[in-house]
Design a protein around this motif. Structure first.
Motif, mmCIF file in Angstrom:
data_model
loop_
_atom_site.group_PDB
_atom_site.id
_atom_site.type_symbol
_atom_site.label_atom_id
_atom_site.label_comp_id
_atom_site.label_asym_id
_atom_site.label_seq_id
_atom_site.Cartn_x
_atom_site.Cartn_y
_atom_site.Cartn_z
ATOM 1 N N ARG A 2 -6.180 -2.302 -2.195
ATOM 2 C CA ARG A 2 -4.956 -2.382 -3.298
ATOM 3 C C ARG A 2 -4.801 -3.726 -3.697
ATOM 4 O O ARG A 2 -5.082 -4.508 -3.039
ATOM 5 C CB ARG A 2 -3.840 -1.785 -2.776
ATOM 6 C CG ARG A 2 -3.269 -2.515 -1.655
ATOM 7 C CD ARG A 2 -2.111 -1.319 -0.871
ATOM 8 N NE ARG A 2 -1.725 -1.970 0.653
ATOM 9 C CZ ARG A 2 -1.604 -1.238 1.594
ATOM 10 N NH1 ARG A 2 -1.420 0.129 1.332
ATOM 11 N NH2 ARG A 2 -1.308 -1.790 2.555
ATOM 12 N N GLU A 36 6.741 0.562 -5.071
ATOM 13 C CA GLU A 36 6.544 1.536 -6.333
ATOM 14 C C GLU A 36 5.079 2.217 -6.548
ATOM 15 O O GLU A 36 4.976 3.188 -6.672
ATOM 16 C CB GLU A 36 7.038 1.028 -7.623
ATOM 17 C CG GLU A 36 7.131 1.585 -8.778
ATOM 18 C CD GLU A 36 7.496 0.974 -10.031
ATOM 19 O OE1 GLU A 36 7.565 1.683 -11.074
ATOM 20 O OE2 GLU A 36 7.836 -0.213 -9.762
ATOM 21 N N HIS A 37 4.183 1.264 -6.263
ATOM 22 C CA HIS A 37 2.692 1.562 -6.588
ATOM 23 C C HIS A 37 1.926 2.208 -5.297
ATOM 24 O O HIS A 37 0.817 2.077 -4.952
ATOM 25 C CB HIS A 37 2.054 0.506 -7.146
ATOM 26 C CG HIS A 37 2.617 0.437 -8.535
ATOM 27 N ND1 HIS A 37 2.830 1.081 -9.592
ATOM 28 C CD2 HIS A 37 3.363 -0.680 -8.955
ATOM 29 C CE1 HIS A 37 3.371 0.835 -10.637
ATOM 30 N NE2 HIS A 37 3.734 -0.442 -10.399
ATOM 31 N N ARG A 91 11.255 7.763 -4.251
ATOM 32 C CA ARG A 91 10.667 7.716 -5.458
ATOM 33 C C ARG A 91 11.722 7.973 -6.669
ATOM 34 O O ARG A 91 11.750 7.654 -7.835
ATOM 35 C CB ARG A 91 9.571 8.526 -5.617
ATOM 36 C CG ARG A 91 8.310 8.057 -4.847
ATOM 37 C CD ARG A 91 7.090 8.601 -5.433
ATOM 38 N NE ARG A 91 5.982 7.380 -5.086
ATOM 39 C CZ ARG A 91 5.786 6.177 -5.705
ATOM 40 N NH1 ARG A 91 6.390 6.139 -6.699
ATOM 41 N NH2 ARG A 91 4.907 5.548 -5.239
#
Length: 132
Positions: A2, A36-37, A91
Motif C-alpha cells: 500500500r 480511510e483507505h 467508515r
C-alpha cells in the motif's frame, strides 16, 4: 504494497485542526482519516501524526476501538505485528467528517480571525490581572 501516508498529511495549517466539530479526543478524526483507505500499522500512523506522542496515539486508538470505530488485528506470524482499520461504524464517520472539513475550509479565515482576537483579548486581560 500500500501507498505510504504522506508526512505532511496534517500540517499545522490544515483546516482539520480548526474544525470545531469534534468527537472522541483531539486526534480521533485525524486517525480516522489515516485509516480511510485501509488498514495501517502503528508506525505508519506515526508518519502524518508526528505531533502526537506514541502514548497519546495508543490511548486514542484504544478509545476508538472501545467505541467500535476501529478494529485492532494482531498478526502472530514470524514477524508479529498489529494493524488498525475502520469498522463499518467508523467508515460511517467519513461522510460527516468530509462535510465538517469542507465547512472549516470555507470558514478558515473567520476561524483564524476569531481565535486570534480571542487570544489577544484573553492575553490582554491576563496581563492586567492584579493578584490581591
Amino acid at each position: 504494497m500500500r501507498e505510504p501516508l504522506p508526512d505532511d498529511m496534517f500540517d499545522e495549517l490544515c483546516p482539520s485542526s480548526l474544525n470545531p466539530i469534534r468527537f472522541g479526543d483531539k486526534w480521533a478524526a485525524l486517525i480516522i482519516r489515516c485509516l480511510e483507505h485501509g488498514p495501517r500499522r502503528f508506525t505508519e500512523l506515526r508518519v502524518p501524526l508526528k505531533r502526537v506522542t506514541p502514548k497519546v496515539l495508543t490511548q486514542s486508538l484504544r478509545s476508538l476501538e472501545r467505541d467500535g470505530l476501529v478494529k485492532r488485528t494482531v498478526y502472530a506470524g514470524t514477524t508479529p505485528h498489529v494493524e488498525y482499520e475502520l469498522t463499518p461504524l467508523g467508515r460511517s464517520m467519513l461522510k460527516p467528517m468530509a462535510v465538517a472539513c469542507a465547512w472549516a475550509e470555507e470558514h478558515w479565515d473567520e476561524l483564524l480571525d476569531a481565535r486570534e482576537s480571542y487570544d489577544n483579548v484573553t492575553q490582554h486581560d491576563r496581563d492586567r490581572t492584579v493578584i490581591v
